[in-house]
Structures are given as C-alpha cells and as structure tokens.
Design a protein around this motif. Structure first.
Motif, PDB file in Angstrom:
ATOM      1  N   PRO A 273       0.863  -1.235  -0.086  1.00 14.48           N
ATOM      2  CA  PRO A 273      -0.064  -0.007  -0.033  1.00 14.48           C
ATOM      3  C   PRO A 273       0.829   1.201   0.025  1.00 14.48           C
ATOM      4  O   PRO A 273       2.225   1.240   0.327  1.00 14.48           O
ATOM      5  CB  PRO A 273      -0.788  -0.283   1.358  1.00 14.48           C
ATOM      6  CG  PRO A 273       0.213  -0.826   2.227  1.00 14.48           C
ATOM      7  CD  PRO A 273       0.695  -2.230   1.349  1.00 14.48           C
ATOM      8  N   PRO A 274       0.107   2.374  -0.460  1.00 17.23           N
ATOM      9  CA  PRO A 274       1.099   3.637  -0.404  1.00 17.23           C
ATOM     10  C   PRO A 274       1.462   3.955   1.152  1.00 17.23           C
ATOM     11  O   PRO A 274       0.515   3.701   2.199  1.00 17.23           O
ATOM     12  CB  PRO A 274       0.172   4.523  -0.945  1.00 17.23           C
ATOM     13  CG  PRO A 274      -1.131   4.128  -0.855  1.00 17.23           C
ATOM     14  CD  PRO A 274      -1.043   2.467  -0.980  1.00 17.23           C
ATOM     15  N   GLU A 275       2.572   4.561   1.372  1.00 17.19           N
ATOM     16  CA  GLU A 275       2.746   4.830   2.698  1.00 17.19           C
ATOM     17  C   GLU A 275       2.303   6.146   3.057  1.00 17.19           C
ATOM     18  O   GLU A 275       2.650   7.235   2.554  1.00 17.19           O
ATOM     19  CB  GLU A 275       4.573   4.969   2.842  1.00 17.19           C
ATOM     20  CG  GLU A 275       4.911   3.594   2.395  1.00 17.19           C
ATOM     21  CD  GLU A 275       4.965   2.696   3.553  1.00 17.19           C
ATOM     22  OE1 GLU A 275       4.312   2.849   4.613  1.00 17.19           O
ATOM     23  OE2 GLU A 275       5.272   1.535   3.129  1.00 17.19           O
ATOM     24  N   SER A 276       1.100   6.128   3.886  1.00 16.27           N
ATOM     25  CA  SER A 276       0.365   7.453   3.984  1.00 16.27           C
ATOM     26  C   SER A 276       0.522   7.631   5.518  1.00 16.27           C
ATOM     27  O   SER A 276       0.572   6.733   6.537  1.00 16.27           O
ATOM     28  CB  SER A 276      -1.349   7.097   3.743  1.00 16.27           C
ATOM     29  OG  SER A 276      -1.519   6.552   2.376  1.00 16.27           O
ATOM     30  N   THR A 277       0.459   9.125   5.986  1.00 15.39           N
ATOM     31  CA  THR A 277       0.230   9.663   7.131  1.00 15.39           C
ATOM     32  C   THR A 277      -0.904   9.618   7.742  1.00 15.39           C
ATOM     33  O   THR A 277      -1.945   9.449   6.895  1.00 15.39           O
ATOM     34  CB  THR A 277       1.074  11.048   7.186  1.00 15.39           C
ATOM     35  OG1 THR A 277       0.195  11.672   6.337  1.00 15.39           O
ATOM     36  CG2 THR A 277       2.507  10.983   6.410  1.00 15.39           C
ATOM     37  N   LEU A 278      -1.089   9.769   8.862  1.00 17.61           N
ATOM     38  CA  LEU A 278      -2.546  10.007   9.556  1.00 17.61           C
ATOM     39  C   LEU A 278      -3.298  11.010   8.904  1.00 17.61           C
ATOM     40  O   LEU A 278      -4.442  10.679   8.868  1.00 17.61           O
ATOM     41  CB  LEU A 278      -2.350  10.257  11.172  1.00 17.61           C
ATOM     42  CG  LEU A 278      -3.600  10.472  11.811  1.00 17.61           C
ATOM     43  CD1 LEU A 278      -4.430   9.501  11.992  1.00 17.61           C
ATOM     44  CD2 LEU A 278      -3.184  10.978  13.286  1.00 17.61           C
ATOM     45  N   ILE A 405      -5.767  -4.286   9.313  1.00 17.39           N
ATOM     46  CA  ILE A 405      -6.345  -3.471   8.298  1.00 17.39           C
ATOM     47  C   ILE A 405      -5.774  -2.173   8.091  1.00 17.39           C
ATOM     48  O   ILE A 405      -5.478  -1.689   6.853  1.00 17.39           O
ATOM     49  CB  ILE A 405      -7.877  -3.360   8.774  1.00 17.39           C
ATOM     50  CG1 ILE A 405      -8.512  -4.530   8.719  1.00 17.39           C
ATOM     51  CG2 ILE A 405      -8.712  -2.395   7.670  1.00 17.39           C
ATOM     52  CD1 ILE A 405     -10.041  -4.488   9.058  1.00 17.39           C
ATOM     53  N   LEU A 406      -5.352  -1.247   9.277  1.00 10.42           N
ATOM     54  CA  LEU A 406      -4.863  -0.067   8.975  1.00 10.42           C
ATOM     55  C   LEU A 406      -3.314  -0.037   8.415  1.00 10.42           C
ATOM     56  O   LEU A 406      -3.307   0.806   7.534  1.00 10.42           O
ATOM     57  CB  LEU A 406      -4.835   0.539  10.465  1.00 10.42           C
ATOM     58  CG  LEU A 406      -4.143   2.068  10.526  1.00 10.42           C
ATOM     59  CD1 LEU A 406      -5.263   2.851   9.935  1.00 10.42           C
ATOM     60  CD2 LEU A 406      -4.111   2.446  11.903  1.00 10.42           C
ATOM     61  N   SER A 407      -2.542  -1.185   8.841  1.00  5.06           N
ATOM     62  CA  SER A 407      -1.195  -1.351   7.897  1.00  5.06           C
ATOM     63  C   SER A 407      -1.539  -1.555   6.378  1.00  5.06           C
ATOM     64  O   SER A 407      -0.566  -1.278   5.830  1.00  5.06           O
ATOM     65  CB  SER A 407      -0.499  -2.616   8.723  1.00  5.06           C
ATOM     66  OG  SER A 407      -1.206  -3.662   8.302  1.00  5.06           O
ATOM     67  N   GLU A 408      -2.653  -2.195   6.050  1.00  2.00           N
ATOM     68  CA  GLU A 408      -2.742  -2.295   4.715  1.00  2.00           C
ATOM     69  C   GLU A 408      -3.513  -0.898   4.111  1.00  2.00           C
ATOM     70  O   GLU A 408      -3.289  -0.942   2.886  1.00  2.00           O
ATOM     71  CB  GLU A 408      -3.772  -3.543   4.555  1.00  2.00           C
ATOM     72  CG  GLU A 408      -3.191  -4.846   4.881  1.00  2.00           C
ATOM     73  CD  GLU A 408      -4.169  -5.897   4.652  1.00  2.00           C
ATOM     74  OE1 GLU A 408      -3.827  -7.235   4.716  1.00  2.00           O
ATOM     75  OE2 GLU A 408      -5.523  -5.723   4.925  1.00  2.00           O
ATOM     76  N   MET A 409      -4.051  -0.255   4.870  1.00  2.00           N
ATOM     77  CA  MET A 409      -4.484   1.072   4.236  1.00  2.00           C
ATOM     78  C   MET A 409      -3.224   1.906   4.110  1.00  2.00           C
ATOM     79  O   MET A 409      -3.185   2.801   3.050  1.00  2.00           O
ATOM     80  CB  MET A 409      -5.341   1.637   5.212  1.00  2.00           C
ATOM     81  CG  MET A 409      -6.968   1.195   5.308  1.00  2.00           C
ATOM     82  SD  MET A 409      -7.728   2.089   6.268  1.00  2.00           S
ATOM     83  CE  MET A 409      -9.417   1.322   6.261  1.00  2.00           C
ATOM     84  N   GLY A 410      -2.450   2.150   5.163  1.00  2.00           N
ATOM     85  CA  GLY A 410      -1.229   3.255   5.111  1.00  2.00           C
ATOM     86  C   GLY A 410      -0.048   2.794   5.056  1.00  2.00           C
ATOM     87  O   GLY A 410       0.761   3.614   5.161  1.00  2.00           O
ATOM     88  N   GLY A 411       0.323   1.256   4.933  1.00  2.00           N
ATOM     89  CA  GLY A 411       1.652   0.860   5.082  1.00  2.00           C
ATOM     90  C   GLY A 411       2.403   0.931   6.568  1.00  2.00           C
ATOM     91  O   GLY A 411       1.637   1.399   7.373  1.00  2.00           O
TER      92      GLY A 411
END
Length: 501
Positions: A273-278, A405-411
């Motif tokens: 997944p893309p590495e996304s911030t909060l 799930i959160l790690s899959e959303m934002g890396g």
C-alpha cells in the motif's frame, strides 16, 4: 533470529497487557485504600489512557532501535507498579491523583512494550502473513490479563475477604516481572525488516523471450508497472485495488501457470500500500468507519472488563457472586486471546475471498446481542457469562484485525504513530463510559429510595439490584449496535475492493 525475536515479542506481550487485569484486584484495591467507586473508575480509566496513548511510543519506535524502546518500557512499568505497591502498603501517599499518575505510568510502560513487540515483528516478516503475525503476537497480549489474574487468584488473593488479600505483594511481583521481561526483549528482538522478493527462489522478473508479465506497484493514487518475459506464462486479466476506493489502482497483468507460491509472494510484495500519514488517511471514508467502529466497541468493552466484578457484587445472592468471580477474571482474557489468534490466521487465509471487516462484523453481532440481553436481564448469571465471552471475543478480534487493516491502508512507515493515535481515542472513550458507570452506581448507592442499597461493614454504601446499572447498560447496548452497523457498512464498501486471488 526473526523467530527468536517473535518469541521475545510474545514474552513481552505477557506483561504488556497487565493493566487489563485490573478487575482481578479492583475490589481488594478499593477496600484496602478505602476508595469510592467513582475513584476506582478514574484510576482504572487513567491507566487505560496511559496504555492507549500510543502516539508517543509510536513515534519513539519509528525513530529509535527496539532495544532503546525496551529499556524505556521496563523503566516505566517497574516504576509505576512499585509506587502502586508502596501506596497499598501505606508507605507513601494514597491520594487518588497520585494513584492515577502511577497507573498512567504503568500504562505508558506497557504501551512501549506493546508497540515495540508488535511493530518490529510486523516489519520483520513477510506482509503476506501480516494478519497471522499480528494475531500471534496480539494473542499473548490478550492472554496477559488471564495469566496474571490466575497468578493473583492462586498466590495472592486466596482469601475471600478483599481486605486480607496481598495486593501490594502482587504489584511488587509485576514490577519485577516487567523489568526482567523487557530485559529479554532488549536482548532478543532486533530490527530485521523483510525485503520484497526475499524467499523467492526464481525471480519472475528475469528477462526471457515470450509473453509479457505486468505486475502492479501501488504508489498512492497512481501505479507503475514492471514487465518481464517468460515463455510458460498464461495471460490472466484481472483488476487489483487497495482497500480504499479513493486510492484504487487498476492494472492489467499476467499470471504464471507454474510457481504460484513464489509468484504470489512477489506479487504481494510489489502490491504494497502507499505509505500514508495519519493526515492523509483521516480524509478517507474507510479510515473514518474503522476509527469509529473500533473506538465505540472497544470503549464499551473496556468499561465492562474493568467492572464485571462490581456487577457480580450487585447480585443479591452473594454465594453466586463468589462462584463466578474467579471464572470471569480468567474467562474474559482467555476468550480474547483465542479470538485474536484465530481471527488473524483466518483473515489471512480468507483475505482473497472476503474482507477482514466481515470477520469483525460476525464477531460484533453476538457482542451487540449480548449487550441487549444484559440490558433486559442484568441479574441473570447465564446472560452475564454470555456477555463475558462475547466481550472477550469482540475485544480480541478488534485489537487483532484493526491494526492489520490499518497497516494495509497506509503501510508501515507511519503505522506506529497512526495506530497509537487510534488507541488513544479508545482510552478517552473508555474514560467517558466508565465515568458514566461510576456516576450511575454511586447515585443509586447514595440514595436508597432510588435503588436497593445497603451499607457495608465500614459504612460505605453499596448498590444491589438491577437499577445500579440500568442506564449504563442502555447506553452500552445502543453503542454496540452502532459499532456493528459501522462494521457492516465498511464490509460492503470493501467487498468489491478486496485483493484478487
């Protein structure tokens, strides 16, 4: 070394969840320090806040090696438990604000242990097994309260009179355990991040003449392709997407007819997944659904877990209360532990068929039903037993699958900080629910004409009967239903965006 680190992480988690075993000592703690119910609620809630203020630990773990985090964890947890033990011994001040500070320090130390053990093991292993690894590590976190409650019941709390139980000795023991186990984590848990393509025997990217293979690499809202040629590949068209529709990437690529395991391992690595911030995640609908579902359900669970023994004490039949007391303090964390492990493994096995949120919804359904049953039959021991199991299962499932799930959303680059913030809001929600619980209980105990209450041997009024918790159970039932509805909505949204097989 990764397996050794995993074992060290399991050992660390055995003390990281110690504050969730507060219900085992809560009654004796209250009696020996002559506290009111609202004061006990505040102490437990502040400890939960300390154990859920995860953004400080998250930032620390993201920037410093795990050994340093383990040192901080051991120092904080030892200090907090040791000061609590001195307070119970009446050696130092027993003022409620100071007790809150000590328990907050315990929670922070536990959070540092939790974050370093979870985060480092998630990084060290193939993301293909992310749910399983988090489930294994988190299952010990869930079992922590059961293990420590059993130790307390067998070695420190044998006496039925709470004023004669050895609470101080138990707190000193926890201090020593925290220091020793974090020393083991310091020695054995190292940073060995898994690298894409690791473990693939023959790279599909080797250039040969033949058909074309195009693999997706997600980079935010756009994607790039890697091409390779092999003569024995069959072309299969399919669409891949990330969990949230707003970051969906659709590509056309081929699939090998042979070497499926190796190819699948590489594909999962490339489809990170893309590495996304909060701040990037917070603008997506799926994050908002996950955030509120997790916060509401776990806040209700925290309130119940910290007060199940007080609910038992409100039963008019005192023999029945004593019969279930030790069972509940062990059954609740055991059910949580088993669900964490099974939910993590099952979600990895079924991730190509169903979204992980469907498993959460299936667990939240009986959780909501149990809250409504308790609302209408609060003094029924069978209903209370059913509620204990359902709360443990829902709590375990949410704490395992939500970070997955959160790690899959934002890396994983900003995962520790993001997950820490989500955990912090859970503590605030737990504080709100437990404040309501304490106020409702004390208002009925102080006014005999509103609810049946009787003075204890030391003059403190205690509440007995259904009225002690009726309003609290009404709010809990409505909240549990809302969390289930949010899980269903998120499942519907994610169903068409789940990873292709």
């Amino acid at each position: 070394l990764r397996v050794v680190g995993l074992l060290a992480g399991l050992l660390g988690m055995a003390v990281a969840g110690s504050q969730y075993g507060f219900n085992a000592i809560s009654n004796a703690f209250k009696e020996q320090l002559k506290l009111g119910q609202s004061e006990v609620e505040w102490i437990a809630s502040v400890g939960n806040i300390g154990g859920c203020v995860g953004f400080t630990a998250g930032l620390f773990v993201e920037r410093y090696p795990p050994q340093l985090a383990a040192c901080v964890a051991g120092l904080l947890t030892f200090t907090g438990y040791f000061l609590l033990g001195l307070s119970v011994d009446q050696t130092i001040s027993t003022s409620v604000p100071l007790l809150c500070v000590y328990y907050f320090v315990v929670g922070q130390g536990s959070m540092f242990t939790y974050m370093v053990c979870l985060m480092q093991n998630a990084k060290n292993f193939n993301p293909r097994y992310r749910g399983t690894i988090i489930g294994i590590v988190d299952s010990m976190f869930g079992a922590s309260a059961a293990i420590l409650s059993a130790i307390y019941n067998r070695s420190f709390g044998q006496d039925d009179n709470p004023e004669h139980q050895n609470v101080a000795g138990f707190l000193y023991t926890l201090a020593a355990m925290a220091a020793g186990i974090n020393l083991v984590v310091f020695s054995a848990l190292w940073s060995l991040p898994w690298k894409p393509g690791e473990g693939v025997k023959e790279s599909p990217l080797d250039s040969e003449e033949g058909s074309t293979e195009i693999l997706p690499v997600a980079t935010g809202s756009t994607g790039s392709s890697l091409q390779s040629s092999r003569s024995d590949y069959n072309t299969v068209e399919r669409h891949e997407s990330l969990l949230d529709a707003s970051t969906c990437v659709s590509v056309h690529h081929t699939r090998p007819a042979r070497g499926k395991d190796e190819m699948d391992s590489l594909r999962r690595a490339l489809e990170r997944p893309p590495e996304s911030t909060l701040f990037q995640l917070i603008r997506t609908v799926n994050f908002q659904l996950l955030f509120w579902m997790f916060t509401i359900a776990t806040s209700v669970g925290l309130m119940f877990m910290n007060n199940v023994l007080f609910i038992l004490d409100s039963f008019p039949e005192k023999e029945l209360s004593q019969k279930y007391r030790k069972l509940f303090t062990v059954l609740l964390p055991v059910s949580s532990c088993i669900t964490r492990l099974t939910a993590g493994i099952a979600s990895d096995l079924l991730v190509h068929r169903i979204p992980r949120t469907l498993i959460i919804a299936l667990v939240l359904a009986p959780f909501a039903a149990s809250q409504f049953a308790l609302r209408y039959y609060p003094s029924n021991p069978t209903i209370l037993l059913f509620n204990v199991i359902c709360v443990g299962m829902s709590f375990g499932c949410l704490w395992c699958l939500s970070p997955t799930i959160l790690s899959e959303m934002g890396g994983l680059a900003h995962f520790a900080t993001t997950w820490g913030v989500v955990m912090f809001t859970t503590a605030l929600g737990g504080l709100a629910y437990q404040t309501i619980y304490g106020k409702v209980y004390d208002s009925h105990a102080q006014h005999p004409h509103i609810g049946p209450s009787f003075p204890s041997s030391d003059g403190e009024r205690k509440c007995y009967g259904d009225e002690c918790y009726q309003l609290t159970f009404d709010i809990a039932a409505a909240s549990a239903l809302l969390s289930l509805l949010l899980a269903i909505i998120m499942t519907v949204r994610m169903w068409k965006h789940r990873p292709a097989r």
